[in-house]
Each structure stands twice: as structure tokens, then as C-alpha cells.
Design a protein around this motif. Structure first.
Motif, PDB file in Angstrom:
ATOM      1  N   GLU A  88     -39.947  23.685  12.732  1.00 32.58           N
ATOM      2  CA  GLU A  88     -40.379  24.357  13.969  1.00 32.58           C
ATOM      3  C   GLU A  88     -41.896  24.519  13.994  1.00 32.58           C
ATOM      4  N   LEU A  89     -42.464  24.911  12.872  1.00 37.00           N
ATOM      5  CA  LEU A  89     -43.912  25.105  12.791  1.00 37.00           C
ATOM      6  C   LEU A  89     -44.668  23.794  12.963  1.00 37.00           C
ATOM      7  N   MET A  90     -44.145  22.712  12.420  1.00 33.82           N
ATOM      8  CA  MET A  90     -44.793  21.414  12.577  1.00 33.82           C
ATOM      9  C   MET A  90     -44.719  20.928  14.028  1.00 33.82           C
ATOM     10  N   HIS A  91     -43.608  21.183  14.695  1.00 36.26           N
ATOM     11  CA  HIS A  91     -43.497  20.842  16.119  1.00 36.26           C
ATOM     12  C   HIS A  91     -44.505  21.644  16.936  1.00 36.26           C
ATOM     13  N   GLU A  92     -44.630  22.928  16.633  1.00 40.40           N
ATOM     14  CA  GLU A  92     -45.588  23.779  17.340  1.00 40.40           C
ATOM     15  C   GLU A  92     -47.005  23.265  17.104  1.00 40.40           C
ATOM     16  N   LEU A  93     -47.311  22.896  15.888  1.00 42.37           N
ATOM     17  CA  LEU A  93     -48.637  22.384  15.543  1.00 42.37           C
ATOM     18  C   LEU A  93     -48.958  21.113  16.326  1.00 42.37           C
TER      19      LEU A  93
END
Length: 193
Positions: A88-93
Motif C-alpha cells: 500500500e505504501l509503495m502504491h501511495e509513493l
């Protein structure tokens, strides 16, 4: 008066980001920045001592604008500490950085220009190394799975995916980009971590 000068400087640097992204390093002139910022000719030259100074200021400003807001940082610390959360954090990034297209393209131009300007190379090397170290430190302190090498490999993979998305958007469609981000996390973080 000082507040206005700080605001004008920021507006000029933001204009320089747009010029750099659109025209490249050769197109980044004081006159082009003045035109982009819609200020009188000669304004930029009153705020920056040289093009090198302007390049350096642009590099710092891009990172200010790419930094996640406090709510995003707080959200990264909430929820489970598992592989899905890292995904999820990588998608947000990828989405957040891609949304500032001109900034990221300007940063690529700065990186190329840094191969010819040692002062700019030193500034960017220090800034990017600090960014990588901060990301590693935040990740390790958060209790998310993965070690320093995992974070660096994710950093490298996500950066190149963003380059593809912004420069050659026809190479990978949005659905494929989503799949690639998830797959990168899954391959770097086995399920048992």
C-alpha cells in the motif's frame, strides 16, 4: 517585506521547475524563469547569483514538494506491519511522486546536469543519500517487514517505474504498473516475513 521576498523566491523556483521539466537544462535561463513566473524581466537574476545557484535551489525545492504531508506520514505508521501494508505504501509513493510530474522530470534533468556540474552533483548526492537514509530509518523504525537492502531495492524499483510512467507512459499501462508495484513488494518480502 521578508515574507514577500521568501514567497517570490519560492514562486521563482517553482517556475524554474516547470521550465526545467519542459525545456531541459539548456532552456533554464533567468529570462525563461521570469516569463514562467510572470514577473518583470531581471527578477530571477536579483534572487539567484548564478544558474548554478538556481539549479541548486530547484533541487532542494523539488524535495520539499515531494515530501509526504504529515497525514501521509502518520498513516504510514498506522495499521498492520505486514507485506500488504508495504505494498500500500509503495502504491501511495508511486502515485504521489507521479502526480508531481514536472518536479520528477526536472529532477531527472538535474541528475543529468549533475554529470557536468560538480557542485550540483555534490548537492544532489548529499540530498538523495539523505533521502535514502531517511527512508531506510523510517522503515526500520516503523516495524514494517524488510531490512535496509529491501528498502533500497524498493527505492530503486519504484524510481525506475516512475521514470517509465512519466516519460514513456505507453510502455506499461496503469493496471500493469499496479501489478508491478505489488509484485516487487511480494518478491522482495516473502510472505513469512
Amino acid at each position: 517585506m521578508v515574507r514577500q521576498n521568501v514567497a517570490r523566491r519560492a514562486a521563482l523556483v517553482d517556475a524554474a521547475i516547470e521550465v526545467l521539466a519542459r525545456e531541459g537544462a539548456r532552456g533554464l535561463t533567468f529570462r525563461a524563469v521570469d516569463a514562467q513566473a510572470e514577473v518583470p524581466t531581471g527578477t530571477a537574476s536579483n534572487y539567484f547569483s548564478s544558474r548554478d545557484d538556481l539549479f541548486t535551489q530547484v533541487g532542494g525545492r523539488i524535495y520539499e514538494r515531494l515530501r509526504p504531508d504529515p497525514a501521509t506520514i502518520a498513516a504510514s505508521l498506522s495499521g498492520p506491519r505486514d507485506r500488504e501494508r508495504v505494498s500500500e505504501l509503495m502504491h501511495e509513493l508511486v502515485d504521489r511522486v507521479s502526480a508531481f510530474r514536472s518536479g520528477y522530470l526536472a529532477l531527472l534533468e538535474l541528475r543529468l546536469e549533475a554529470t557536468r556540474r560538480s557542485d550540483l552533483r555534490a548537492v544532489l548526492t548529499e540530498r538523495i543519500r539523505a533521502d535514502v537514509d531517511a527512508n531506510v530509518g523510517h522503515h526500520l523504525a516503523s516495524g514494517l517487514p524488510g531490512d535496509e537492502t529491501t528498502v533500497v531495492l524498493l527505492y530503486l524499483a519504484m524510481n525506475w517505474l516512475i521514470v517509465e510512467r512519466l516519460t514513456l507512459p505507453g510502455v506499461f499501462g496503469e493496471e500493469e504498473i499496479h501489478t508491478l508495484v505489488t509484485t516487487a513488494v511480494e518478491r522482495l518480502l516473502p510472505a513469512d516475513q
